[in-house]
Design a protein around this motif. Structure first.
Motif, PDB file in Angstrom:
ATOM      1  N   MET A   1       7.648  24.941 -14.468  1.00 38.72           N
ATOM      2  CA  MET A   1       8.928  24.941 -13.846  1.00 38.72           C
ATOM      3  C   MET A   1       8.888  23.300 -13.117  1.00 38.72           C
ATOM      4  O   MET A   1      10.126  22.721 -13.361  1.00 38.72           O
ATOM      5  N   ALA A   2       7.908  22.996 -12.702  1.00 38.88           N
ATOM      6  CA  ALA A   2       7.825  21.493 -12.276  1.00 38.88           C
ATOM      7  C   ALA A   2       7.983  20.526 -13.544  1.00 38.88           C
ATOM      8  O   ALA A   2       8.767  19.525 -13.441  1.00 38.88           O
ATOM      9  N   LYS A   3       7.493  20.951 -14.670  1.00 35.18           N
ATOM     10  CA  LYS A   3       8.062  19.846 -15.953  1.00 35.18           C
ATOM     11  C   LYS A   3       9.284  20.110 -16.105  1.00 35.18           C
ATOM     12  O   LYS A   3      10.050  18.939 -16.449  1.00 35.18           O
ATOM     13  N   LEU A   4      10.091  21.219 -16.055  1.00 33.15           N
ATOM     14  CA  LEU A   4      11.556  21.090 -16.249  1.00 33.15           C
ATOM     15  C   LEU A   4      12.300  20.459 -15.287  1.00 33.15           C
ATOM     16  O   LEU A   4      13.128  19.666 -15.484  1.00 33.15           O
ATOM     17  N   LEU A   5      11.641  20.424 -13.866  1.00 32.49           N
ATOM     18  CA  LEU A   5      12.366  19.734 -12.847  1.00 32.49           C
ATOM     19  C   LEU A   5      11.977  18.228 -12.846  1.00 32.49           C
ATOM     20  O   LEU A   5      12.444  17.659 -12.160  1.00 32.49           O
ATOM     21  N   LYS A   6      10.967  17.897 -13.611  1.00 29.04           N
ATOM     22  CA  LYS A   6      10.533  16.341 -13.824  1.00 29.04           C
ATOM     23  C   LYS A   6      10.058  16.084 -12.295  1.00 29.04           C
ATOM     24  O   LYS A   6      10.133  14.848 -11.713  1.00 29.04           O
ATOM     25  N   CYS A   7       9.148  16.946 -11.880  1.00 29.41           N
ATOM     26  CA  CYS A   7       8.233  16.842 -10.633  1.00 29.41           C
ATOM     27  C   CYS A   7       6.940  17.245 -10.929  1.00 29.41           C
ATOM     28  O   CYS A   7       6.465  17.853 -11.903  1.00 29.41           O
ATOM     29  N   SER A   8       5.800  16.889  -9.889  1.00 31.68           N
ATOM     30  CA  SER A   8       4.646  17.306 -10.128  1.00 31.68           C
ATOM     31  C   SER A   8       4.454  18.863  -9.716  1.00 31.68           C
ATOM     32  O   SER A   8       5.328  19.360  -8.941  1.00 31.68           O
ATOM     33  N   GLN A   9       3.396  19.517 -10.161  1.00 26.86           N
ATOM     34  CA  GLN A   9       3.277  20.860 -10.018  1.00 26.86           C
ATOM     35  C   GLN A   9       3.148  20.850  -8.101  1.00 26.86           C
ATOM     36  O   GLN A   9       3.534  21.948  -7.673  1.00 26.86           O
ATOM     37  N   GLN A  10       2.546  19.982  -7.720  1.00 25.29           N
ATOM     38  CA  GLN A  10       2.347  20.129  -6.274  1.00 25.29           C
ATOM     39  C   GLN A  10       3.608  19.887  -5.445  1.00 25.29           C
ATOM     40  O   GLN A  10       3.704  20.749  -4.371  1.00 25.29           O
TER      41      GLN A  10
ATOM     42  N   LEU B   1      18.223  21.823  -6.938  1.00 23.82           N
ATOM     43  CA  LEU B   1      19.215  22.997  -6.613  1.00 23.82           C
ATOM     44  C   LEU B   1      19.977  23.529  -7.533  1.00 23.82           C
ATOM     45  O   LEU B   1      19.894  24.882  -7.856  1.00 23.82           O
ATOM     46  N   ILE B   2      20.540  22.426  -8.025  1.00 27.58           N
ATOM     47  CA  ILE B   2      21.990  22.930  -8.821  1.00 27.58           C
ATOM     48  C   ILE B   2      21.163  23.351 -10.325  1.00 27.58           C
ATOM     49  O   ILE B   2      21.670  24.113 -10.742  1.00 27.58           O
ATOM     50  N   PHE B   3      20.151  22.427 -10.631  1.00 29.09           N
ATOM     51  CA  PHE B   3      19.730  22.671 -11.873  1.00 29.09           C
ATOM     52  C   PHE B   3      18.906  24.027 -11.972  1.00 29.09           C
ATOM     53  O   PHE B   3      19.201  25.008 -12.887  1.00 29.09           O
ATOM     54  N   LEU B   4      18.425  24.685 -10.823  1.00 28.32           N
ATOM     55  CA  LEU B   4      17.656  25.867 -10.957  1.00 28.32           C
ATOM     56  C   LEU B   4      18.752  27.014 -10.900  1.00 28.32           C
ATOM     57  O   LEU B   4      18.683  27.979 -11.545  1.00 28.32           O
ATOM     58  N   ALA B   5      19.829  26.572 -10.377  1.00 21.59           N
ATOM     59  CA  ALA B   5      20.812  27.479 -10.284  1.00 21.59           C
ATOM     60  C   ALA B   5      21.646  27.914 -11.524  1.00 21.59           C
ATOM     61  O   ALA B   5      21.884  29.037 -12.174  1.00 21.59           O
ATOM     62  N   GLU B   6      21.654  26.680 -12.389  1.00 23.30           N
ATOM     63  CA  GLU B   6      22.224  26.942 -13.698  1.00 23.30           C
ATOM     64  C   GLU B   6      20.965  27.570 -14.645  1.00 23.30           C
ATOM     65  O   GLU B   6      21.424  28.240 -15.368  1.00 23.30           O
ATOM     66  N   TYR B   7      19.655  27.005 -14.413  1.00 27.29           N
ATOM     67  CA  TYR B   7      18.690  27.525 -15.243  1.00 27.29           C
ATOM     68  C   TYR B   7      18.662  29.187 -14.953  1.00 27.29           C
ATOM     69  O   TYR B   7      18.440  29.973 -16.182  1.00 27.29           O
ATOM     70  N   TYR B   8      18.789  29.726 -13.678  1.00 26.99           N
ATOM     71  CA  TYR B   8      18.446  31.058 -13.686  1.00 26.99           C
ATOM     72  C   TYR B   8      19.655  31.868 -13.737  1.00 26.99           C
ATOM     73  O   TYR B   8      19.883  32.803 -13.486  1.00 26.99           O
ATOM     74  N   ASP B   9      20.780  31.077 -14.084  1.00 31.41           N
ATOM     75  CA  ASP B   9      22.287  31.719 -14.077  1.00 31.41           C
ATOM     76  C   ASP B   9      22.547  32.456 -12.887  1.00 31.41           C
ATOM     77  O   ASP B   9      22.857  33.501 -13.019  1.00 31.41           O
TER      78      ASP B   9
END
Length: 77
Positions: A21-30, A47-55
């Motif tokens: 998930m961190a890779k998708l968000l372009k952030c570290s796992q930490q 937050l917007i990305f995750l809402a779209e990703y999870y539909d």
């Protein structure tokens, strides 16, 4: 249910690791782990990305509604 719990539940329902998930968000796992442990606020763009990703809707992620289905989108620009 709070944001961090919904993030974890949605991710686990898809059998995804925090690292994936961190890779998708372009952030570290930490950093992503801190979102789920609620020690770091999640950026609006993520937050917007995750809402779209999870539909789903940001309102669902934030715990404002328990309705997991996203709101109908307007075709207006």
């Amino acid at each position: 249910m709070k944001l961090h719990l919904r993030l974890r539940d949605l991710r686990e329902d898809r059998d995804m690791s925090q690292a994936a998930m961190a890779k998708l968000l372009k952030c570290s796992q930490q950093t992503y782990s801190r979102y789920e442990s609620h020690t770091t606020e999640i950026p609006l763009e993520s937050l917007i990305f995750l809402a779209e990703y999870y539909d789903t809707s940001t309102d669902y992620l934030l715990g404002i509604t328990d309705q997991i289905k996203p709101y109908p989108r307007s075709n207006e620009n």
